[in-house]
Design an enzyme around this catalytic site. Structure first.
Site, PDB file in Angstrom:
ATOM      1  N   CYS A   3      80.650  63.021 -26.968  1.00 58.32           N
ATOM      2  CA  CYS A   3      79.399  63.439 -27.614  1.00 58.32           C
ATOM      3  C   CYS A   3      79.221  64.947 -27.547  1.00 58.32           C
ATOM      4  CB  CYS A   3      78.206  62.728 -26.959  1.00 58.32           C
ATOM      5  SG  CYS A   3      77.925  63.195 -25.241  1.00 58.32           S
ATOM      6  N   ASP A  32      77.850  51.908 -15.546  1.00 60.90           N
ATOM      7  CA  ASP A  32      77.023  53.095 -15.774  1.00 60.90           C
ATOM      8  C   ASP A  32      76.491  53.567 -14.425  1.00 60.90           C
ATOM      9  OD1 ASP A  32      75.803  54.340 -18.541  1.00 60.90           O
ATOM     10  OD2 ASP A  32      74.511  54.752 -16.822  1.00 60.90           O
ATOM     11  N   SER A  33      76.131  54.841 -14.340  1.00 61.21           N
ATOM     12  CA  SER A  33      75.615  55.391 -13.087  1.00 61.21           C
ATOM     13  C   SER A  33      74.102  55.256 -12.979  1.00 61.21           C
ATOM     14  CB  SER A  33      76.010  56.868 -12.956  1.00 61.21           C
ATOM     15  OG  SER A  33      75.471  57.615 -14.037  1.00 61.21           O
ATOM     16  N   ASP A  87      82.674  56.124 -23.419  1.00 58.99           N
ATOM     17  CA  ASP A  87      81.642  56.884 -24.131  1.00 58.99           C
ATOM     18  C   ASP A  87      80.878  57.735 -23.122  1.00 58.99           C
ATOM     19  OD1 ASP A  87      80.037  57.828 -26.127  1.00 58.99           O
ATOM     20  OD2 ASP A  87      78.818  56.009 -26.320  1.00 58.99           O
ATOM     21  N   ARG A  98      79.982  50.214 -32.949  1.00 58.13           N
ATOM     22  CA  ARG A  98      79.605  48.993 -32.228  1.00 58.13           C
ATOM     23  C   ARG A  98      79.901  47.752 -33.068  1.00 58.13           C
ATOM     24  NH1 ARG A  98      75.316  52.469 -29.796  1.00 58.13           N
ATOM     25  NH2 ARG A  98      74.023  52.242 -31.639  1.00 58.13           N
ATOM     26  N   ALA A 110      81.970  56.736 -13.430  1.00 52.62           N
ATOM     27  CA  ALA A 110      83.075  56.315 -14.294  1.00 52.62           C
ATOM     28  C   ALA A 110      84.453  56.575 -13.677  1.00 52.62           C
ATOM     29  CB  ALA A 110      82.961  57.017 -15.648  1.00 52.62           C
TER      30      ALA A 110
END
Length: 232
Positions: free
Chosen positions: A202, A111-112, A162, A72, A140
């Site tokens: 991730c 984002d969802s 991400d 970040r 996405a």
């Protein structure tokens, strides 16, 4: 998906914790070093000068992805003088806020989760970048495809990917790999020539099998793009 462990041993872990209560998560007050209760309201934390609300009770995992702090900060540096930045799967706005604070003029987070987006918007206000940042509730893949259909190919300076854990374990890699390739391909199509893609996974299964570089190469070939890797 995001809450599944890579090795699929959730039930064993839960059983072990029940049999050995000393292994359970403990919360400590740093001022007294005494055990305390988990806060029921969001906490305000600072990371490299940026303020974030963190929901320890109901947020994803620990409520904040601390492992991305260096990335970040790097994004903040890379965003200086940039026009359009897209943060896909932005959660509470970690990358988006840093892009805006770095100087990007227009930053969009996708984002969802509406709850995550509400917190991201609040974080933008707290950090004085609400004018530069906007947040969209969307899935996405569908949103990237929508942007391409709207004629936004070759228009973004930086895109961050991400996504959640698309491959919760090694057995899921065959099914998940085309999804990773598809996300990265669409992002590359949206980037300007010379644009920057910050792509993440991730999933421990992806990392352990060192698949992300192969995913990026496959996505570039499919998108007809020439790429240069700038980091691991």
């Amino acid at each position: 998906d995001d809450d599944e462990d890579d090795d699929g041993n959730d039930s064993d872990s839960a059983k072990s914790t029940q049999e050995n209560p000393d292994w359970a998560t403990q919360v400590y007050d740093t001022s007294t070093l005494e055990t305390t209760e988990l806060p029921t309201t969001p906490l305000l934390v600072k990371e490299n000068g940026v303020s974030f609300e963190v929901d320890l009770m109901d947020g994803h995992k620990t409520g904040f992805y601390v492992d991305q702090r260096d990335n970040r900060l790097n994004l903040r540096k890379w965003s200086q003088g940039k026009d359009k930045v897209l943060d896909v799967c932005c959660y509470t706005g970690g990358f988006a806020l840093n892009a805006a604070l770095g100087g990007a003029l227009r930053v969009v987070g996708v984002d969802s989760s509406q709850k995550a987006l509400d917190m991201a918007s609040k974080n933008a206000v707290t950090n004085g970048v609400s004018k530069q940042c906007s947040f969209i509730k969307a899935e996405a893949f569908k949103h990237l495809e929508f942007l391409l259909e709207q004629g936004e190919a070759n228009s973004y300076d930086i895109i961050v990917l991400d996504p959640p854990k698309l491959a919760p374990n090694a057995a899921a890699l065959q099914r998940a790999t085309p999804k990773y390739v598809g996300l990265n391909k669409r992002a590359m199509q949206l980037l300007k020539p010379g644009g920057l893609l910050v792509t993440c996974s991730c999933s421990g299964a992806v990392t352990q099998n060192r698949l992300l570089p192969d995913v990026v190469v496959a996505a570039a070939a499919s998108a007809g793009k020439t790429i240069t890797a700038l980091g691991p």
